[in-house]
Design an enzyme around this catalytic site. Structure first.
Site, short mmCIF file in Angstrom:
data_model
loop_
_atom_site.label_atom_id
_atom_site.label_comp_id
_atom_site.label_asym_id
_atom_site.label_seq_id
_atom_site.Cartn_x
_atom_site.Cartn_y
_atom_site.Cartn_z
N ARG A 1 0.84 -1.20 0.00
CA ARG A 1 0.00 0.00 0.00
C ARG A 1 0.87 1.25 0.00
NH1 ARG A 1 -0.96 4.95 1.95
NH2 ARG A 1 -0.38 4.24 4.04
N HIS B 1 7.04 4.32 12.51
CA HIS B 1 7.00 4.29 11.04
C HIS B 1 8.09 5.24 10.56
CE1 HIS B 1 4.62 4.11 7.13
NE2 HIS B 1 5.48 5.10 6.91
N HIS C 1 11.03 6.69 7.88
CA HIS C 1 11.54 6.80 6.52
C HIS C 1 13.05 6.99 6.59
CE1 HIS C 1 7.75 7.63 3.98
NE2 HIS C 1 7.40 6.99 5.08
N CYS D 1 10.14 9.44 -0.90
CA CYS D 1 9.68 10.53 -0.03
C CYS D 1 9.30 11.69 -0.93
CB CYS D 1 10.79 10.95 0.93
SG CYS D 1 10.28 12.32 1.99
N ASN E 1 10.25 4.61 2.80
CA ASN E 1 10.14 3.69 3.92
C ASN E 1 11.42 2.87 4.13
OD1 ASN E 1 7.19 3.96 4.56
ND2 ASN E 1 7.03 3.34 2.42
#
Length: 303
Positions: free
Chosen positions: A16, A208, A210, A241, A250
């Site tokens: 996703r 989460h 990056h 990003c 990610n």
């Protein structure tokens, strides 16, 4: 510092969050194959779909088909992003196990992205959250720009805590603290996570991260030190990003798993199968994945 957790949950977001930024249309068959490969690797939670308007996110237009045709592993959670009641209805029809709602810790980001205040954005999810709970679904809240914002720069700890509290009050089972632009460093990470844990239970907080500035693994380790035990990652480092041209997005799942294995932390996930999945999707996208561990393991196998 706490002792490191003995076990962590890795939420795979590649199908996703990773794929939605791809310019070329990816077929439902490819997405289904990717999710099935990840399921067979042993993930307890896969973010597989997004029920948003295809006008805004064309890549996610096949979400209903993907959710219908994937082979679901018993006990695994298949999550879907739901921005509104229409999205929730789509997620219910697709038999999602968990719906994801989202907000920002940055007022400037909220205004620029969705033209409303943080308070207004969270208020929009009241009905979605209630309906999700009425239907017995898990509810996850995701908070972007928890460590920094492309428009306002620094984001105060109190701003993060405020949104965590709002998500908690909506009934969220889990709350993601997201470094949307990848600017966090370890000490900052620990301060944010500890502040979030002052308003929500620590075992429901996820990181989460990056990897825009190459700090994601260090930030995950820093989070482990304060007791966080849920992390998001994306196979082959899928997803860029959008606020840093050409930057990675990610953190790569293979890199996170390699580190966890080295720390003796249980994940329940087979790294070799994830490496295969990463090489598969990288081949489809016709480019090398951004996972250091994945590429190194694949190269070693090739001899």
């Amino acid at each position: 510092m706490n002792a490191l957790p003995k076990k962590v949950k890795i939420v795979e977001v590649g199908p996703r969050d990773g794929l939605q930024n791809e310019k070329e249309t990816i077929s439902a068959d490819v997405k289904i194959e990717l999710v099935n490969r990840l399921s067979s690797a042993g993930f307890a939670n896969i973010e597989a779909a997004s029920f948003v308007s295809p006008k805004w996110v064309p890549q996610m237009a096949t979400s209903a088909e993907v959710m219908e045709r994937i082979t679901r592993r018993a006990g695994a959670i298949y999550s879907a992003l739901t921005p509104n009641m229409k999205g929730l209805e789509g997620a219910l029809a697709a038999k999602a196990d968990e719906v994801v709602i989202f907000g920002s810790a940055s007022e400037a980001f909220s205004q620029k992205n969705i033209n409303c205040s943080i308070e207004e954005s969270i208020a929009r999810f009241v009905d979605v959250a209630k309906a999700a709970k009425d239907h017995g679904l898990r509810l996850r809240g995701s908070i972007s720009c928890s460590f920094g914002c492309p428009y306002q720069g620094d984001v105060p700890l109190d701003a993060v805590a405020d949104v965590v509290g709002r998500m908690r009050d909506l009934g969220c089972d889990e709350i993601d603290i997201a470094d949307t632009i990848g600017v966090a460093t370890p000490r900052k990470t620990q301060a944010v996570m500890e502040r979030a844990a002052s308003v929500f239970r620590l075992d429901g907080i996820s990181g989460h991260f990056h990897d825009t500035y190459g700090q994601a693994l260090a930030n995950i380790y820093a989070s482990l030190e304060v007791g966080v035990s849920i992390f998001h990652s994306s196979v082959a480092g899928l997803g860029g990003c959008p606020y840093a041209k050409g930057a990675t997005g990610n953190v790569a799942t293979e890199d996170v798993l390699y580190m966890m294995n080295g720390l003796g932390i249980e994940t329940g996930i087979d790294l070799d199968i994830v490496v295969d999945a990463g090489q598969y999707i990288s081949g489809i996208l016709n480019r090398k994945g951004s996972s250091r561990a994945g590429n190194a393991i694949a190269a070693k196998r090739a001899g």
